[in-house]
Write an enzyme that holds these catalytic residues in place. Structure first.
Site, PDB file in Angstrom:
ATOM      1  N   CYS A 188     -11.956 -25.970  12.126  1.00 28.69           N
ATOM      2  CA  CYS A 188     -11.913 -24.497  12.042  1.00 28.69           C
ATOM      3  C   CYS A 188     -13.041 -23.917  11.202  1.00 28.69           C
ATOM      4  O   CYS A 188     -13.238 -22.703  11.184  1.00 28.69           O
ATOM      5  CB  CYS A 188     -10.558 -24.046  11.513  1.00 28.69           C
ATOM      6  SG  CYS A 188      -9.185 -24.658  12.497  1.00 28.69           S
ATOM      7  N   HIS A 218     -11.396 -17.321   8.183  1.00 30.73           N
ATOM      8  CA  HIS A 218     -10.731 -18.051   9.272  1.00 30.73           C
ATOM      9  C   HIS A 218      -9.299 -17.537   9.398  1.00 30.73           C
ATOM     10  O   HIS A 218      -8.605 -17.323   8.411  1.00 30.73           O
ATOM     11  CB  HIS A 218     -10.742 -19.554   8.973  1.00 30.73           C
ATOM     12  CG  HIS A 218      -9.899 -20.342   9.920  1.00 30.73           C
ATOM     13  ND1 HIS A 218      -9.955 -20.148  11.279  1.00 30.73           N
ATOM     14  CD2 HIS A 218      -8.962 -21.310   9.703  1.00 30.73           C
ATOM     15  CE1 HIS A 218      -9.090 -20.975  11.861  1.00 30.73           C
ATOM     16  NE2 HIS A 218      -8.478 -21.677  10.935  1.00 30.73           N
ATOM     17  N   ASN A 262      -4.296 -18.775  15.708  1.00 30.80           N
ATOM     18  CA  ASN A 262      -5.391 -19.576  15.139  1.00 30.80           C
ATOM     19  C   ASN A 262      -6.224 -20.150  16.285  1.00 30.80           C
ATOM     20  O   ASN A 262      -5.777 -21.041  16.996  1.00 30.80           O
ATOM     21  CB  ASN A 262      -4.793 -20.696  14.282  1.00 30.80           C
ATOM     22  CG  ASN A 262      -5.863 -21.587  13.652  1.00 30.80           C
ATOM     23  OD1 ASN A 262      -7.030 -21.542  14.035  1.00 30.80           O
ATOM     24  ND2 ASN A 262      -5.456 -22.403  12.697  1.00 30.80           N
TER      25      ASN A 262
HETATM   26  N1  COA Z   1      10.424 -21.521  13.406  1.00 28.04           N
HETATM   27  C1  COA Z   1      11.479 -21.629  12.600  1.00 28.04           C
HETATM   28  N2  COA Z   1      11.550 -22.513  11.605  1.00 28.04           N
HETATM   29  C2  COA Z   1      10.501 -23.329  11.425  1.00 28.04           C
HETATM   30  C3  COA Z   1       9.368 -23.272  12.247  1.00 28.04           C
HETATM   31  C4  COA Z   1       9.364 -22.328  13.277  1.00 28.04           C
HETATM   32  N3  COA Z   1       8.316 -22.164  14.112  1.00 28.04           N
HETATM   33  N4  COA Z   1       8.495 -24.196  11.831  1.00 28.04           N
HETATM   34  C5  COA Z   1       9.053 -24.818  10.788  1.00 28.04           C
HETATM   35  N5  COA Z   1      10.280 -24.289  10.544  1.00 28.04           N
HETATM   36  C6  COA Z   1      11.232 -24.654   9.506  1.00 28.04           C
HETATM   37  C7  COA Z   1      10.993 -26.013   8.905  1.00 28.04           C
HETATM   38  O1  COA Z   1      11.558 -27.005   9.716  1.00 28.04           O
HETATM   39  C8  COA Z   1      11.672 -25.882   7.573  1.00 28.04           C
HETATM   40  O2  COA Z   1      13.065 -26.065   7.764  1.00 28.04           O
HETATM   41  P1  COA Z   1      13.924 -26.858   6.658  1.00 28.04           P
HETATM   42  O3  COA Z   1      13.796 -26.026   5.408  1.00 28.04           O
HETATM   43  O4  COA Z   1      15.281 -26.845   7.266  1.00 28.04           O
HETATM   44  O5  COA Z   1      13.280 -28.191   6.534  1.00 28.04           O
HETATM   45  C9  COA Z   1      11.455 -24.412   7.203  1.00 28.04           C
HETATM   46  O6  COA Z   1      11.105 -23.744   8.419  1.00 28.04           O
HETATM   47  C10 COA Z   1      10.353 -24.210   6.195  1.00 28.04           C
HETATM   48  O7  COA Z   1       9.256 -24.957   6.623  1.00 28.04           O
HETATM   49  P2  COA Z   1       7.943 -25.029   5.780  1.00 28.04           P
HETATM   50  O8  COA Z   1       7.006 -25.987   6.417  1.00 28.04           O
HETATM   51  O9  COA Z   1       8.305 -25.233   4.347  1.00 28.04           O
HETATM   52  O10 COA Z   1       7.410 -23.537   5.942  1.00 28.04           O
HETATM   53  P3  COA Z   1       6.153 -22.871   5.334  1.00 28.04           P
HETATM   54  O11 COA Z   1       6.531 -21.648   4.597  1.00 28.04           O
HETATM   55  O12 COA Z   1       5.261 -23.867   4.638  1.00 28.04           O
HETATM   56  O13 COA Z   1       5.388 -22.386   6.634  1.00 28.04           O
HETATM   57  C11 COA Z   1       3.528 -23.018   7.987  1.00 28.04           C
HETATM   58  C12 COA Z   1       4.964 -23.318   7.587  1.00 28.04           C
HETATM   59  C13 COA Z   1       3.075 -24.048   8.987  1.00 28.04           C
HETATM   60  C14 COA Z   1       3.512 -21.637   8.639  1.00 28.04           C
HETATM   61  C15 COA Z   1       2.614 -23.004   6.726  1.00 28.04           C
HETATM   62  O14 COA Z   1       2.858 -24.166   5.961  1.00 28.04           O
HETATM   63  C16 COA Z   1       1.168 -22.954   7.086  1.00 28.04           C
HETATM   64  O15 COA Z   1       0.691 -21.999   7.668  1.00 28.04           O
HETATM   65  N6  COA Z   1       0.391 -23.975   6.700  1.00 28.04           N
HETATM   66  C17 COA Z   1      -1.004 -24.027   7.015  1.00 28.04           C
HETATM   67  C18 COA Z   1      -1.173 -24.400   8.456  1.00 28.04           C
HETATM   68  C19 COA Z   1      -2.563 -24.132   8.952  1.00 28.04           C
HETATM   69  O16 COA Z   1      -3.179 -23.169   8.573  1.00 28.04           O
HETATM   70  N7  COA Z   1      -3.064 -24.996   9.841  1.00 28.04           N
HETATM   71  C20 COA Z   1      -4.330 -24.830  10.447  1.00 28.04           C
HETATM   72  C21 COA Z   1      -5.430 -25.114   9.498  1.00 28.04           C
HETATM   73  S1  COA Z   1      -6.969 -24.739  10.208  1.00 28.04           S
END
Ligand code: COA
Length: 310
Positions: free
Chosen positions: A111, A235, A265
């Protein structure tokens, strides 16, 4: 000694027609529109096309915007993490379809790819190229597991391009900073033929630090401060990552280009997509300083300070 710098003379973007909303995803995934918006800021995304077709569309429009024809382009630099084939480079397909006679190659810095591409293009101009077409395109849908709610809600397709042209005098790309921390590879990767695997929370935490770090380094190299920047083009991965990075940099969100609400993204495409929309909305004026900053798998990060002098 006379200097040979680069100016951005053309810019354009391309998004597939097909829009997939969070409500569409609710039908096949255990997720909700509210969860996706609250955790990411994404409402909908565009899905479709190939990396070559989207690149041809945005690249062709950027060349026309620069007042050039494909015959004027010396080199095509295509930043992508989703080439259409293993071999040859997708840039060669784009070159052929646009009718460009110059060189063509792909780069993959995930990215961060577009800012890496601009940095490479700046160097190519400095060493003799007259016009370089820098494209950032990704079709992330092709490496996304659509049954995995932790990634399927994030990734999408799109393309953005800029033409860099030679100018007498210093480059308008005032300072750049490129990094990679290969020890973090396991946080975000796709094996050959496989789909993206991600440790979301760790990506989040590291992304903020690396965006801030490379931004400060690029500002320092440009000899300016964050207060001199009129527009930050980050980004577009997650609105909360952007907000956290901007808080640490001391940037108001009013001065940040955001498109992720309707693009998701799009990896290498996200910085030029956000810039093109901001420019079309009249958010940049000649002489403004712009900070472009990205991060991605690798874990790569890249920032550039650019003087807007179209
Ligand atoms: N819908 C509903 N629930 C979801 C979900 C979805 N699409 N995806 C994950 N969950 C759940 C998880 O399973 C977890 O459940 P649990 O508490 O029962 O285990 C809960 O939501 C929290 O998950 P978590 O991973 O802690 O959430 P978060 O606040 O960290 O958000 C992301 C998740 C992926 C949105 C966030 O971590 C993120 O954006 N990270 C960076 C990713 C990124 O930018 N990638 C590309 C880089 S170029």
């Amino acid at each position: 000694m006379s200097q040979r710098g680069a100016r951005i003379t053309g810019w354009a973007s391309a998004l597939p027609d097909n829009v997939v909303t969070n409500h569409d995803l609710e039908k096949t995934l255990d997720t909700t529109h509210e969860w996706i918006v609250e955790r990411t800021g994404i409402h909908s995304r565009h899905i479709g096309g190939t990396t070559a077709s989207l690149s041809v569309e945005s690249g062709g429009k950027a060349i026309a915007r620069a007042g050039l024809t494909p015959a004027d382009i010396d080199i095509v630099v295509l930043a992508t993490t989703t080439p259409d084939r293993q071999v040859p480079a997708t840039a060669s397909t784009v070159q052929q379809e646009l009718g460009i006679k110059g060189g063509a190659f792909d780069i993959n810095a995930a990215c961060s790819g577009f800012v890496y591409g601009l940095t490479v293009g700046n160097g190519l101009v400095a060493t003799g190229a007259q016009h370089v077409l820098v494209i950032g395109t990704d079709t992330l849908r092709t490496i996304t597991d659509w049954d995995d709610r932790s990634t399927a809600v994030l990734f999408a397709d799109g393309s953005g391009s800029m033409v860099l042209s030679a100018t007498d005098g210093p480059s308008n790309i005032l300072g750049t900073s490129l990094t990679s921390d290969g020890s973090l590879e396991r946080l975000l990767f796709a094996e050959r033929g496989g789909n993206l695997q991600m440790v979301g929370k760790e990506v989040f935490r590291n992304a903020v630090g690396y965006m801030v770090g490379t931004s400060r380094d690029a500002l320092h190299k440009a000899g300016v401060t964050i207060d001199d920047i009129s527009l930050v083009v980050p980004h577009q991965a997650n609105i909360r990552i952007i907000e956290a990075a901007c808080r640490r940099l001391g940037v108001e969100m009013d001065n940040v280009a955001i498109v992720l609400d309707h693009t998701g993204n799009t990896s290498s495409a996200s910085v030029p997509l956000a810039f093109v929309e901001a420019e079309a909305a009249g958010r940049v004026a000649p002489g403004d300083l712009i900070l472009m900053t990205g991060f991605g798998a690798g874990m790569t990060a890249a920032s550039a300070v650019i003087r807007w002098d179209p």
